[in-house]
Write a protein that holds these residues in place. Structure first.
Motif, PDB file in Angstrom:
ATOM      1  N   ILE A  29      -1.972  -4.134   6.400  1.00 13.95           N
ATOM      2  CA  ILE A  29      -2.661  -4.170   5.311  1.00 13.95           C
ATOM      3  C   ILE A  29      -1.803  -4.938   4.222  1.00 13.95           C
ATOM      4  O   ILE A  29      -2.000  -5.732   3.524  1.00 13.95           O
ATOM      5  N   PHE A  80      -6.118   8.348   3.259  1.00 19.23           N
ATOM      6  CA  PHE A  80      -6.888   7.550   3.930  1.00 19.23           C
ATOM      7  C   PHE A  80      -6.690   7.916   5.438  1.00 19.23           C
ATOM      8  O   PHE A  80      -5.383   8.066   6.015  1.00 19.23           O
ATOM      9  N   ILE A  90      -0.797   8.783   1.877  1.00 21.74           N
ATOM     10  CA  ILE A  90      -1.938   7.797   1.522  1.00 21.74           C
ATOM     11  C   ILE A  90      -3.243   8.349   1.898  1.00 21.74           C
ATOM     12  O   ILE A  90      -3.088   8.886   2.839  1.00 21.74           O
ATOM     13  N   LEU A 117      -0.441   0.070   7.951  1.00 24.85           N
ATOM     14  CA  LEU A 117       0.181   0.191   6.743  1.00 24.85           C
ATOM     15  C   LEU A 117       0.746  -1.379   6.531  1.00 24.85           C
ATOM     16  O   LEU A 117       0.592  -1.937   5.512  1.00 24.85           O
ATOM     17  N   ASN A 166      -3.834   1.311  -3.026  1.00 23.52           N
ATOM     18  CA  ASN A 166      -4.151   0.521  -1.380  1.00 23.52           C
ATOM     19  C   ASN A 166      -4.049  -0.841  -1.749  1.00 23.52           C
ATOM     20  O   ASN A 166      -4.113  -1.741  -0.668  1.00 23.52           O
ATOM     21  N   ASN A 167      -3.497  -1.354  -2.792  1.00 27.24           N
ATOM     22  CA  ASN A 167      -3.223  -2.690  -3.151  1.00 27.24           C
ATOM     23  C   ASN A 167      -2.277  -2.854  -4.218  1.00 27.24           C
ATOM     24  O   ASN A 167      -2.098  -1.864  -5.096  1.00 27.24           O
ATOM     25  N   GLN A 215      -1.489  -0.252  -7.784  1.00 30.38           N
ATOM     26  CA  GLN A 215      -0.209   0.384  -7.858  1.00 30.38           C
ATOM     27  C   GLN A 215       0.291   0.150  -9.437  1.00 30.38           C
ATOM     28  O   GLN A 215       1.104   0.616  -9.757  1.00 30.38           O
ATOM     29  N   LEU A 217      -8.230   3.504   7.327  1.00 33.91           N
ATOM     30  CA  LEU A 217      -7.019   2.373   7.239  1.00 33.91           C
ATOM     31  C   LEU A 217      -7.391   1.308   8.182  1.00 33.91           C
ATOM     32  O   LEU A 217      -7.100   0.066   7.843  1.00 33.91           O
ATOM     33  N   SER A 251       5.387   5.468   8.276  1.00 32.47           N
ATOM     34  CA  SER A 251       4.190   6.466   7.761  1.00 32.47           C
ATOM     35  C   SER A 251       4.969   7.900   7.868  1.00 32.47           C
ATOM     36  O   SER A 251       6.081   7.982   8.510  1.00 32.47           O
ATOM     37  N   ILE A 264       0.859  -1.113   0.067  1.00 26.47           N
ATOM     38  CA  ILE A 264      -0.048  -0.070  -0.122  1.00 26.47           C
ATOM     39  C   ILE A 264       1.078   1.354   0.154  1.00 26.47           C
ATOM     40  O   ILE A 264       2.009   1.412   0.873  1.00 26.47           O
ATOM     41  N   SER A 265       0.498   2.254  -0.818  1.00 24.63           N
ATOM     42  CA  SER A 265       1.345   3.420  -0.836  1.00 24.63           C
ATOM     43  C   SER A 265       0.425   4.484  -1.498  1.00 24.63           C
ATOM     44  O   SER A 265      -0.612   4.491  -1.705  1.00 24.63           O
ATOM     45  N   LEU A 325      -9.864  -0.760   6.605  1.00 26.68           N
ATOM     46  CA  LEU A 325      -9.194  -1.425   5.635  1.00 26.68           C
ATOM     47  C   LEU A 325      -8.321  -2.780   6.147  1.00 26.68           C
ATOM     48  O   LEU A 325      -8.242  -3.821   5.528  1.00 26.68           O
TER      49      LEU A 325
END
Length: 387
Positions: free
Chosen positions: A78, A52, A50, A75, A17-18, A22, A57, A181, A12-13, A60
């Motif tokens: 996930i 969110f 990110i 992060l 988010n997957n 990306q 998050l 983060s 995730i970046s 998620l």
């Protein structure tokens, strides 16, 4: 000696988010470098954030939204969940775990240090090993656990350690990666070093003016050849090397000596030559000194033939996560048979004559070299190969 295959990837970046999101962003050349909207800072520097909130998050990550968690932990969790899912790894009894961070959870502790007695449960996050412990507990990982913090080469060194454990027979499978983060601490630190970009990171650009920090979580599942039988394999880890040149506390040697040695040593481990490398995912932070140093090393070894790019113009510099994140991007380059465009490039630097990829395009990609160079000259090169 055991061969080492990558059977799972998760990330995730700021550009997704997957992994699937990306990949699409890399193919389209998307960059999400802009002033922060969630992080509160007096410095209005462009970052790759990110989009969110922590609560989003938490949802998620499939955790209770009424609880408070470190953003760095979220992060990582996930990304790790996605890696395990893509590897179809449900039995984790013999799974070992290697994680990396430069900031730990300073993004949460920096907000409570003035009144710590009111937030005692959250202070546990100050310890660098707490987030990996929490991730392992959440995922039911029972095997040996390691935490690595070697600045920007942290998760690349984690991948190297995981590979060596499997090659030597000390592990069958390892979940490895890193997470960081955004925080005021890291932004203020890079600004104090006078290497933070005010215009947005442009790796290998003639007019580059520094780093744009980003945030990410990225993990890979590595398995021995026997353990990976019957599974989808993203690629093999053929080469790896780490060099600590100790040239300067925050800079690599200007002549590229450490970078060149790391690349050469990785090629030797892989039993490959420079002509075998199809694509180079460079460290490429966007600073005047480090980009020139890396470009000198690459130009002396590869000339102007091998395609090279830095994806940090898309994701920002994600610190401890960048080695694992760019390992995922390297494996995607092999899977998709594409080389990624150099994010935000306008005018290439003129001191060397590298073959910088301007836009993503199809290519024959058999072996990818991925560089991750950290403070203190802690230089790591990894080589991923098509099966």
């Amino acid at each position: 000696m055991n061969r080492v295959f990558v059977t799972g990837i998760g990330a995730i970046s700021a550009i997704g988010n997957n992994v699937a999101e990306q990949l699409q962003a890399l193919q389209q050349g998307t960059s999400n470098i802009a002033p922060a909207k969630l992080l509160k800072s007096t410095l209005k520097l462009p970052v790759a954030e990110i989009p969110f909130s922590n609560k989003e998050l938490t949802s998620l990550a499939e955790l209770p939204t009424e609880e408070t968690f470190s953003r760095t932990f979220l992060l990582g969790l996930i990304a790790a969940k996605e890696a395990l899912k893509t590897a179809n790894l449900t039995d984790r009894s013999d799974l070992q775990f290697i994680s990396s961070s430069t900031n730990a959870a300073i993004e949460i502790t920096e907000n409570i240090y003035k009144n710590p007695e009111e937030h005692l449960p959250l202070l546990r996050y100050f310890h660098a090993n707490q987030i990996p412990l929490d991730i392992a507990k959440e995922l039911g990982i029972c095997g040996r656990q390691y935490t690595i913090s070697t600045a920007c080469s942290s998760s690349a060194n984690g991948i190297m350690l995981a590979t060596r454990l499997i090659r030597s027979g000390k592990a069958k499978r390892v979940l490895v990666g890193g997470n960081d983060s955004l925080s005021r601490f890291s932004i203020n630190g890079f600004n104090a070093l006078e290497i933070a970009s005010v215009n947005g990171c442009r790796p290998f650009d003639k007019n580059r003016d520094g780093v744009s920090l980003g945030e990410a979580g990225a993990y890979l599942v590595l398995e021995s050849e026997e353990a990976a039988k019957g599974k989808h394999v993203y690629g093999e880890i053929k080469g790896f090397a780490n060099v600590n040149e100790a040239y300067h506390a925050t800079s690599t040697s200007p002549d590229g000596k450490g970078a060149k040695q790391a690349i050469n040593d990785a090629l030797a481990v892989a039993n490959l030559t420079v002509s075998d490398i199809s694509y180079i995912n460079a460290h490429g932070t966007g600073t005047k000194i480090n980009d020139l140093s890396e470009s000198i090393a690459i130009s002396e070894l590869f000339g102007s033939q091998t395609p090279i790019s830095s994806t940090k113009g898309c994701t920002g510099h994600t610190l401890a996560a960048c080695g694992a994140l760019e390992a995922v991007f390297s494996l995607l380059a092999i899977q998709e048979q594409q080389v990624w465009g150099n994010g935000r490039l306008l005018e290439p630097l003129t001191e060397t004559n590298m073959n910088i990829v301007r836009e993503t395009h199809s290519a024959t990609v058999n072996h990818v070299l991925s560089n991750s160079f950290g403070f203190g000259g802690n230089d790591t090169s990894l080589i991923f190969s098509k099966i």
